[in-house]
Scaffold this motif. Structure first.
Motif, short mmCIF file in Angstrom:
data_model
loop_
_atom_site.label_atom_id
_atom_site.label_comp_id
_atom_site.label_asym_id
_atom_site.label_seq_id
_atom_site.Cartn_x
_atom_site.Cartn_y
_atom_site.Cartn_z
N ASP A 1 1.09 -1.12 0.13
CA ASP A 1 -0.09 0.14 -0.17
C ASP A 1 0.93 1.02 0.03
O ASP A 1 0.51 2.13 -0.46
N LYS A 2 2.00 1.34 0.55
CA LYS A 2 2.86 2.39 0.53
C LYS A 2 3.47 2.55 -0.86
O LYS A 2 3.58 3.66 -1.25
N ILE A 3 3.60 1.48 -1.47
CA ILE A 3 4.37 1.78 -2.94
C ILE A 3 2.91 2.20 -3.69
O ILE A 3 3.28 3.18 -4.34
N TYR A 4 1.74 1.61 -3.58
CA TYR A 4 0.64 2.26 -4.35
C TYR A 4 0.31 3.62 -4.08
O TYR A 4 0.21 4.34 -4.87
N LYS A 5 0.55 3.95 -2.74
CA LYS A 5 0.42 5.51 -2.29
C LYS A 5 1.36 6.52 -3.00
O LYS A 5 1.36 7.54 -3.35
N SER A 6 2.66 5.78 -2.98
CA SER A 6 3.74 6.70 -3.64
C SER A 6 3.58 7.05 -5.07
O SER A 6 3.98 7.87 -5.66
N ASP B 1 -19.71 2.75 1.37
CA ASP B 1 -19.65 2.64 0.08
C ASP B 1 -18.96 3.60 -0.93
O ASP B 1 -19.54 4.03 -1.52
N PRO B 2 -17.79 3.52 -0.63
CA PRO B 2 -17.01 4.71 -1.19
C PRO B 2 -16.74 4.63 -2.87
O PRO B 2 -16.62 5.42 -3.49
N LEU B 3 -16.92 3.44 -3.22
CA LEU B 3 -17.09 3.15 -4.85
C LEU B 3 -17.95 2.78 -5.36
O LEU B 3 -18.05 2.42 -6.78
N PRO C 1 -14.26 -0.49 -9.78
CA PRO C 1 -13.44 -0.11 -11.10
C PRO C 1 -12.26 -0.94 -10.95
O PRO C 1 -11.72 -1.56 -10.14
N ILE C 2 -11.81 -1.67 -12.38
CA ILE C 2 -10.88 -2.46 -12.43
C ILE C 2 -9.63 -1.91 -12.04
O ILE C 2 -8.59 -2.80 -11.60
N SER C 3 -9.50 -0.52 -11.89
CA SER C 3 -8.10 0.12 -11.43
C SER C 3 -8.07 -0.39 -10.10
O SER C 3 -6.90 -0.18 -9.34
#
Length: 79
Positions: free
Chosen positions: A16-21, A41-43, A48-50
């Motif tokens: 998650d740290k990598i994703y956040k960067s 229900d944030p999404l 989405p596929i992303s």
């Protein structure tokens, strides 16, 4: 597993740290995925596929790390 397994949790948090960067926001914090602290229900109903592709990849890597930590090693990896 996120709450009960330190190896799994640390792997997810590292990923998650990598994703956040790269993306500028935490996938775990934004969606509540893995930690169970999901915002209302944030999404929407269909994510989405992303988000789902990244989440599944993180899950697979964290599971691999967890199994490796308890001495399980694969002979072959497919996928």
């Amino acid at each position: 597993m996120f709450k009960s397994c330190a190896v799994f949790r640390e792997s997810i948090l590292q990923l998650d740290k990598i994703y956040k960067s790269v993306m500028g926001q935490s996938l775990v914090e934004t969606t509540g995925i893995f930690d169970g602290a999901r915002p209302a229900d944030p999404l929407g109903e269909i994510w989405p596929i992303s988000i789902t592709l990244v989440s599944l990849t993180m899950l697979q890597i964290a599971l691999f790390d967890t199994l490796a930590a308890v001495g399980v090693s694969p002979d072959v990896i497919v996928g």
